[in-house]
Design a protein around this motif. Structure first.
Motif, PDB file in Angstrom:
ATOM      1  N   TYR A  91       0.836  -1.201   0.000  1.00 19.35           N
ATOM      2  CA  TYR A  91       0.000   0.000   0.000  1.00 19.35           C
ATOM      3  C   TYR A  91       0.871   1.250   0.000  1.00 19.35           C
ATOM      4  N   LEU A  92       0.423   2.260  -0.713  1.00 20.22           N
ATOM      5  CA  LEU A  92       1.008   3.587  -0.549  1.00 20.22           C
ATOM      6  C   LEU A  92       0.508   4.117   0.775  1.00 20.22           C
ATOM      7  N   ALA A  93       1.400   4.619   1.594  1.00 20.12           N
ATOM      8  CA  ALA A  93       1.025   5.110   2.921  1.00 20.12           C
ATOM      9  C   ALA A  93       1.768   6.410   3.198  1.00 20.12           C
ATOM     10  N   GLU A  94       1.444   7.016   4.323  1.00 19.12           N
ATOM     11  CA  GLU A  94       2.056   8.296   4.695  1.00 19.12           C
ATOM     12  C   GLU A  94       2.495   8.243   6.146  1.00 19.12           C
ATOM     13  N   TRP A  95       3.697   8.742   6.389  1.00 23.19           N
ATOM     14  CA  TRP A  95       4.222   8.842   7.749  1.00 23.19           C
ATOM     15  C   TRP A  95       4.838  10.229   7.916  1.00 23.19           C
ATOM     16  N   ARG A  96       4.239  11.020   8.779  1.00 22.01           N
ATOM     17  CA  ARG A  96       4.724  12.378   9.063  1.00 22.01           C
ATOM     18  C   ARG A  96       4.984  13.180   7.786  1.00 22.01           C
ATOM     19  N   GLY A  97       4.050  13.089   6.860  1.00 24.61           N
ATOM     20  CA  GLY A  97       4.151  13.842   5.616  1.00 24.61           C
ATOM     21  C   GLY A  97       5.010  13.188   4.547  1.00 24.61           C
ATOM     22  N   GLN A  98       5.647  12.076   4.889  1.00 23.18           N
ATOM     23  CA  GLN A  98       6.494  11.367   3.927  1.00 23.18           C
ATOM     24  C   GLN A  98       5.727  10.177   3.346  1.00 23.18           C
ATOM     25  N   LYS A  99       5.827   9.994   2.038  1.00 22.18           N
ATOM     26  CA  LYS A  99       5.221   8.824   1.407  1.00 22.18           C
ATOM     27  C   LYS A  99       6.107   7.601   1.654  1.00 22.18           C
ATOM     28  N   VAL A 100       5.482   6.516   2.088  1.00 18.49           N
ATOM     29  CA  VAL A 100       6.188   5.261   2.342  1.00 18.49           C
ATOM     30  C   VAL A 100       5.379   4.114   1.747  1.00 18.49           C
ATOM     31  N   ALA A 101       5.990   2.951   1.682  1.00 18.65           N
ATOM     32  CA  ALA A 101       5.297   1.754   1.211  1.00 18.65           C
ATOM     33  C   ALA A 101       5.038   0.845   2.405  1.00 18.65           C
ATOM     34  N   LEU A 102       3.789   0.511   2.616  1.00 18.16           N
ATOM     35  CA  LEU A 102       3.377  -0.362   3.718  1.00 18.16           C
ATOM     36  C   LEU A 102       3.035  -1.734   3.143  1.00 18.16           C
ATOM     37  N   SER A 103       3.756  -2.757   3.556  1.00 17.80           N
ATOM     38  CA  SER A 103       3.528  -4.114   3.045  1.00 17.80           C
ATOM     39  C   SER A 103       2.928  -4.988   4.129  1.00 17.80           C
ATOM     40  N   LYS A 104       1.892  -5.734   3.759  1.00 23.37           N
ATOM     41  CA  LYS A 104       1.223  -6.626   4.701  1.00 23.37           C
ATOM     42  C   LYS A 104       1.207  -8.043   4.142  1.00 23.37           C
ATOM     43  N   LEU A 105       1.379  -9.019   5.019  1.00 21.89           N
ATOM     44  CA  LEU A 105       1.347 -10.417   4.630  1.00 21.89           C
ATOM     45  C   LEU A 105      -0.008 -10.754   4.017  1.00 21.89           C
ATOM     46  N   SER A 106       0.010 -11.397   2.841  1.00 24.53           N
ATOM     47  CA  SER A 106      -1.240 -11.732   2.150  1.00 24.53           C
ATOM     48  C   SER A 106      -1.944 -12.916   2.785  1.00 24.53           C
ATOM     49  N   SER A 107      -1.174 -13.913   3.197  1.00 21.35           N
ATOM     50  CA  SER A 107      -1.751 -15.128   3.753  1.00 21.35           C
ATOM     51  C   SER A 107      -0.747 -15.770   4.693  1.00 21.35           C
ATOM     52  N   LEU A 108      -1.241 -16.351   5.774  1.00 22.33           N
ATOM     53  CA  LEU A 108      -0.357 -17.021   6.726  1.00 22.33           C
ATOM     54  C   LEU A 108       0.375 -18.203   6.091  1.00 22.33           C
ATOM     55  N   ASP A 109      -0.126 -18.665   4.953  1.00 19.55           N
ATOM     56  CA  ASP A 109       0.553 -19.746   4.246  1.00 19.55           C
ATOM     57  C   ASP A 109       1.955 -19.340   3.820  1.00 19.55           C
ATOM     58  N   TYR A 110       2.174 -18.025   3.682  1.00 18.06           N
ATOM     59  CA  TYR A 110       3.462 -17.522   3.202  1.00 18.06           C
ATOM     60  C   TYR A 110       4.223 -16.778   4.290  1.00 18.06           C
ATOM     61  N   LEU A 111       3.918 -17.085   5.554  1.00 23.04           N
ATOM     62  CA  LEU A 111       4.573 -16.403   6.667  1.00 23.04           C
ATOM     63  C   LEU A 111       6.087 -16.631   6.648  1.00 23.04           C
ATOM     64  N   GLU A 112       6.504 -17.848   6.333  1.00 26.24           N
ATOM     65  CA  GLU A 112       7.940 -18.145   6.304  1.00 26.24           C
ATOM     66  C   GLU A 112       8.652 -17.288   5.261  1.00 26.24           C
ATOM     67  N   ASP A 113       8.029 -17.139   4.080  1.00 30.24           N
ATOM     68  CA  ASP A 113       8.625 -16.306   3.031  1.00 30.24           C
ATOM     69  C   ASP A 113       8.684 -14.845   3.472  1.00 30.24           C
ATOM     70  N   PHE A 114       7.623 -14.367   4.117  1.00 32.34           N
ATOM     71  CA  PHE A 114       7.568 -12.985   4.579  1.00 32.34           C
ATOM     72  C   PHE A 114       8.682 -12.722   5.599  1.00 32.34           C
ATOM     73  N   LEU A 115       8.833 -13.633   6.557  1.00 29.85           N
ATOM     74  CA  LEU A 115       9.851 -13.452   7.594  1.00 29.85           C
ATOM     75  C   LEU A 115      11.256 -13.535   7.009  1.00 29.85           C
ATOM     76  N   HIS A 116      11.439 -14.415   6.008  1.00 24.32           N
ATOM     77  CA  HIS A 116      12.736 -14.504   5.343  1.00 24.32           C
ATOM     78  C   HIS A 116      13.058 -13.193   4.631  1.00 24.32           C
ATOM     79  N   GLY A 117      12.070 -12.649   3.899  1.00 23.48           N
ATOM     80  CA  GLY A 117      12.276 -11.389   3.191  1.00 23.48           C
ATOM     81  C   GLY A 117      12.600 -10.254   4.139  1.00 23.48           C
ATOM     82  N   LEU A 118      11.910 -10.221   5.278  1.00 24.66           N
ATOM     83  CA  LEU A 118      12.160  -9.168   6.260  1.00 24.66           C
ATOM     84  C   LEU A 118      13.555  -9.300   6.859  1.00 24.66           C
ATOM     85  N   SER A 119      13.960 -10.528   7.161  1.00 26.00           N
ATOM     86  CA  SER A 119      15.300 -10.723   7.734  1.00 26.00           C
ATOM     87  C   SER A 119      16.383 -10.317   6.728  1.00 26.00           C
TER      88      SER A 119
END
Length: 345
Positions: A91-119
């Motif tokens: 999602y396009l999001a805003e933090w203190r007037g700055q545009k940022v990208a907010l990413s949310k896990l689509s499905s718990l089936d891919y939690l391992e992939d999400f955590l790997h990407g974050l690490s």
């Protein structure tokens, strides 16, 4: 005798002036090229990846610690959906007037992939990786720097816009290719080990892993599938558990017993290493160069190194660093040739 002496005395200053002008033009060219080759240093100075667990984006004056759950929940305002993959919704999001990208896990089936990407995002922070702004493990969210041009897949559409047409040149496009190869070099020699870009089973998928910055450089963005090669231990990688097909993937990524009629088996599929990324370089560069004046000359100069990238035996392919050196040499020589031609005019 007097007349010939006069001609000589008048000719010497002319020759001296011409020589000085030539030396000056060469110095200007080399200074220009040096500024281009110092990409790493320039990016490092504007990127705080070397300050652990901090970020600084766009017009921020000071570096700030990564945002935590409470700050993301209270201060990050979601605006609209701008992208969706198998693992995350972005999602396009805003933090203190700055545009940022907010990413949310689509499905718990891919939690391992999400955590790997974050690490990987945490471990690999640097000038060639999108900036991490914050994350919340409880909500399976992460916040990164927003790049308005979006994924590299949008390149042609961006360059067609009037305000960006000045970048539609062989120089700008070859610089993007250099960025791409240097990112591969970084991943293959990263602080987190020798990493392979596994989300690259097609050209489109590969291009979607990179973001085009406002100053027309590249950063790698999607690190959800970045397994490690451990050569001393004899450990390779396999990109997923399904059979890969097509000409884009490297030969060693194809099921070797297909012609024998043997059904695919993940257990029997041989492992491979980071040289699968090298195989794909010519195809990505062909896309990046597009159809611009001078592009055919670039392809001519890169023909030999691209032939080497496409060697069937991965052990005979060059490293990403080797490829980057050739790319930079071609860029340098073509810039000098262009400058020399202009001088003659």
């Amino acid at each position: 005798m007097g007349r010939s002496g006069s001609l000589i005395s008048e000719g010497v200053p002319v020759v001296a002036v011409c020589l000085a002008a030539l030396l000056l033009s060469n110095a200007m060219i080399y200074l220009y090229l040096d500024s281009l080759y110092q990409t790493d240093e320039r990016l490092v100075s504007s990127h705080v990846g070397h300050v652990p667990q901090h970020f600084k984006i766009t017009n921020m004056k000071n570096i700030t610690p990564w945002l935590q759950c409470s700050q993301i929940d209270a201060e990050v305002r979601k605006l609209k959906l701008i992208g969706q993959g198998t693992v995350k919704k972005v999602y396009l999001a805003e933090w203190r007037g700055q545009k940022v990208a907010l990413s949310k896990l689509s499905s718990l089936d891919y939690l391992e992939d999400f955590l790997h990407g974050l690490s990987m995002l945490q471990l690999l922070q640097g000038p060639r990786v999108v900036q991490l702004v914050g994350f919340c493990l409880e909500d399976h969210t992460q916040v990164t720097e927003h790049h308005p041009h979006g994924p590299l897949l949008n390149l042609e559409g961006i360059l067609e816009q009037r305000q960006h047409q000045q970048h539609n040149t062989w120089q700008a496009r070859l610089r993007l290719a250099i960025d791409y190869v240097l990112i591969l070099h970084y991943l293959h020699n990263s602080p987190a080990g020798r990493r392979v870009m596994c989300d690259s089973s097609s050209l489109e998928k590969t291009l979607s892993q990179f973001l085009l910055t406002s100053d027309f450089h590249l950063v790698v963005n999607d690190l959800d599938a970045l397994p490690e090669v451990d050569t001393p231990k004899g450990l390779g990688v396999k990109c997923g558990h399904r059979e890969l097909t097509g000409d884009f993937v490297a030969p060693e990524q194809l099921w070797p017993f297909r012609n024998a009629g043997t059904p695919f088996s993940d257990d029997l599929m041989p492992e491979y290493d980071e040289r699968t990324d090298i195989w794909k370089i010519p195809d990505v560069t062909w896309f990046l160069m597009g159809r611009v004046p001078g592009g055919d000359v670039v392809h001519f100069h890169l023909f030999q190194i691209h032939q080497e990238c496409k060697r069937e035996d991965p052990r005979l392919r060059p490293s990403a660093l080797d490829v980057s050196k050739v790319y930079q040499s071609v860029y340098s020589s073509m810039v000098q040739d262009s400058a020399g031609f202009r001088d003659m005019l």
